[in-house]
Scaffold this motif. Structure first.
Motif, PDB file in Angstrom:
ATOM      1  N   GLN A  98       0.937  -1.259   0.044  1.00 21.93           N
ATOM      2  CA  GLN A  98      -0.085  -0.097   0.157  1.00 21.93           C
ATOM      3  C   GLN A  98       0.882   1.354   0.097  1.00 21.93           C
ATOM      4  N   VAL A  99       0.590   2.090  -0.984  1.00 25.89           N
ATOM      5  CA  VAL A  99       1.351   3.453  -1.038  1.00 25.89           C
ATOM      6  C   VAL A  99       0.966   4.409  -0.094  1.00 25.89           C
ATOM      7  N   GLN A 100       1.884   4.754   0.758  1.00 24.93           N
ATOM      8  CA  GLN A 100       1.621   5.803   1.745  1.00 24.93           C
ATOM      9  C   GLN A 100       1.917   7.009   1.220  1.00 24.93           C
ATOM     10  N   VAL A 101       0.952   8.238   1.598  1.00 26.61           N
ATOM     11  CA  VAL A 101       1.139   9.611   1.253  1.00 26.61           C
ATOM     12  C   VAL A 101       0.918  10.435   2.279  1.00 26.61           C
ATOM     13  N   VAL A 102       1.787  11.299   2.474  1.00 24.76           N
ATOM     14  CA  VAL A 102       2.072  12.224   3.867  1.00 24.76           C
ATOM     15  C   VAL A 102       1.986  13.561   3.627  1.00 24.76           C
ATOM     16  N   GLU A 113       5.442  13.311   1.120  1.00 27.77           N
ATOM     17  CA  GLU A 113       6.231  12.442   1.107  1.00 27.77           C
ATOM     18  C   GLU A 113       5.540  11.084   0.363  1.00 27.77           C
ATOM     19  N   VAL A 114       5.891  10.465  -0.426  1.00 30.80           N
ATOM     20  CA  VAL A 114       5.108   9.318  -1.180  1.00 30.80           C
ATOM     21  C   VAL A 114       6.019   8.146  -1.124  1.00 30.80           C
ATOM     22  N   SER A 115       5.586   6.842  -0.278  1.00 32.67           N
ATOM     23  CA  SER A 115       6.331   5.929  -0.176  1.00 32.67           C
ATOM     24  C   SER A 115       7.106   5.112  -1.292  1.00 32.67           C
ATOM     25  N   GLU A 116       6.414   5.047  -2.390  1.00 32.72           N
ATOM     26  CA  GLU A 116       6.816   4.629  -3.595  1.00 32.72           C
ATOM     27  C   GLU A 116       6.586   5.282  -4.877  1.00 32.72           C
ATOM     28  N   PHE A 117       7.612   4.994  -5.845  1.00 30.64           N
ATOM     29  CA  PHE A 117       7.499   5.878  -7.120  1.00 30.64           C
ATOM     30  C   PHE A 117       6.211   5.867  -7.834  1.00 30.64           C
ATOM     31  N   GLU A 118       5.555   6.956  -8.062  1.00 28.88           N
ATOM     32  CA  GLU A 118       4.389   7.160  -9.093  1.00 28.88           C
ATOM     33  C   GLU A 118       4.585   8.048 -10.182  1.00 28.88           C
ATOM     34  N   VAL A 119       3.964   7.907 -11.382  1.00 26.26           N
ATOM     35  CA  VAL A 119       4.389   8.724 -12.227  1.00 26.26           C
ATOM     36  C   VAL A 119       3.913  10.063 -12.120  1.00 26.26           C
ATOM     37  N   ASN A 134      -1.229   7.529 -12.051  1.00 19.90           N
ATOM     38  CA  ASN A 134      -0.378   7.077 -13.272  1.00 19.90           C
ATOM     39  C   ASN A 134      -0.840   8.073 -14.401  1.00 19.90           C
ATOM     40  N   ARG A 135      -1.903   9.082 -14.329  1.00 13.47           N
ATOM     41  CA  ARG A 135      -2.400   9.737 -15.256  1.00 13.47           C
ATOM     42  C   ARG A 135      -2.217  11.157 -15.160  1.00 13.47           C
ATOM     43  N   ALA A 136      -1.398  11.973 -16.020  1.00  9.05           N
ATOM     44  CA  ALA A 136      -1.557  13.417 -16.108  1.00  9.05           C
ATOM     45  C   ALA A 136      -2.701  14.212 -16.126  1.00  9.05           C
ATOM     46  N   THR A 137      -3.635  14.328 -15.058  1.00  6.34           N
ATOM     47  CA  THR A 137      -4.924  14.767 -15.352  1.00  6.34           C
ATOM     48  C   THR A 137      -5.408  15.527 -14.023  1.00  6.34           C
ATOM     49  N   MET A 138      -6.306  16.270 -13.835  1.00  9.76           N
ATOM     50  CA  MET A 138      -6.905  16.661 -12.670  1.00  9.76           C
ATOM     51  C   MET A 138      -8.292  15.883 -12.150  1.00  9.76           C
ATOM     52  N   GLU A 139      -8.387  15.163 -12.952  1.00 10.68           N
ATOM     53  CA  GLU A 139      -9.694  14.177 -12.467  1.00 10.68           C
ATOM     54  C   GLU A 139      -9.322  13.452 -11.119  1.00 10.68           C
ATOM     55  N   LYS A 140     -10.053  13.499 -10.208  1.00 11.38           N
ATOM     56  CA  LYS A 140      -9.852  13.006  -8.740  1.00 11.38           C
ATOM     57  C   LYS A 140      -9.771  11.549  -9.022  1.00 11.38           C
ATOM     58  N   ARG A 141     -10.652  10.864  -9.975  1.00 11.67           N
ATOM     59  CA  ARG A 141     -10.831   9.208  -9.977  1.00 11.67           C
ATOM     60  C   ARG A 141      -9.596   8.728 -10.817  1.00 11.67           C
ATOM     61  N   ALA A 142      -8.697   9.632 -11.082  1.00 10.80           N
ATOM     62  CA  ALA A 142      -7.381   8.945 -11.900  1.00 10.80           C
ATOM     63  C   ALA A 142      -6.276   8.804 -10.586  1.00 10.80           C
ATOM     64  N   TYR A 143      -6.788   9.092  -9.301  1.00 12.42           N
ATOM     65  CA  TYR A 143      -5.929   8.904  -8.438  1.00 12.42           C
ATOM     66  C   TYR A 143      -5.906   7.877  -7.411  1.00 12.42           C
ATOM     67  N   ASN A 144      -5.131   6.972  -7.167  1.00 13.65           N
ATOM     68  CA  ASN A 144      -5.595   5.812  -6.453  1.00 13.65           C
ATOM     69  C   ASN A 144      -4.915   6.154  -4.725  1.00 13.65           C
ATOM     70  N   TYR A 145      -4.083   6.848  -4.672  1.00 13.63           N
ATOM     71  CA  TYR A 145      -3.640   7.155  -3.437  1.00 13.63           C
ATOM     72  C   TYR A 145      -3.577   8.563  -2.820  1.00 13.63           C
ATOM     73  N   TRP A 146      -4.044   8.600  -1.785  1.00 13.15           N
ATOM     74  CA  TRP A 146      -4.367  10.173  -1.007  1.00 13.15           C
ATOM     75  C   TRP A 146      -3.765  10.134   0.125  1.00 13.15           C
ATOM     76  N   GLY A 147      -3.375  11.467   0.511  1.00 12.17           N
ATOM     77  CA  GLY A 147      -3.013  11.706   1.650  1.00 12.17           C
ATOM     78  C   GLY A 147      -3.977  12.259   2.683  1.00 12.17           C
ATOM     79  N   GLN A 148      -3.824  12.329   4.091  1.00  7.36           N
ATOM     80  CA  GLN A 148      -4.898  12.731   4.993  1.00  7.36           C
ATOM     81  C   GLN A 148      -5.497  14.106   5.115  1.00  7.36           C
TER      82      GLN A 148
END
Length: 118
Positions: free
Chosen positions: A1-5, A23-29, A96-110
């Motif tokens: 699970q990718v962590q976003v802080v 800070e993101v725990s793993e590389f994302e595009v 992984n997609r260059a967009t401002m669409e929320k649904r394109a992002y799998n990992y979110w911070g708090q």
């Protein structure tokens, strides 16, 4: 699970600056910043790709700067000339997609609160 802080939010006066970090725990595009003001939907602010292509929404162009440290897997948002309407909870997201669409992002911070008020 990718962590976003996220970190760096706070209370500032109009015209002042703040720098957010994420800070993101793993590389994302693509790493992005979104924000959500009280009573409003979450909206895109800016994103940066793995080759440092950047995008900004019109309301922050010329005031905000996004940057990325590829070694640290960290993204920054330098916010200058802040306005009351920039007040919101700011969220960092990774995907992984260059967009401002929320649904394109799998990992979110708090989220981190930014308040601009005199």
């Amino acid at each position: 699970q990718v962590q976003v802080v996220e970190s760096g939010g706070g209370l500032v006066q109009p015209g002042e600056s703040l720098r957010l970090s994420c800070e993101v725990s793993e590389f994302e595009v693509v790493l992005a910043w979104f924000r959500q003001a009280p009573g409003k939907e979450r909206e895109g602010v800016s994103y940066i790709t793995s080759n440092d292509y950047t995008f900004y929404v019109d309301s922050v162009k010329g005031r905000f700067t996004i940057s990325r440290d590829h070694i640290k897997n960290t993204v920054y948002l330098q916010m200058n000339s802040l306005k009351a309407e920039d007040t919101a909870v700011y969220y960092c997201a990774a995907g992984n997609r260059a967009t401002m669409e929320k649904r394109a992002y799998n990992y979110w911070g708090q989220g981190t609160q930014v308040t601009v008020s005199s």
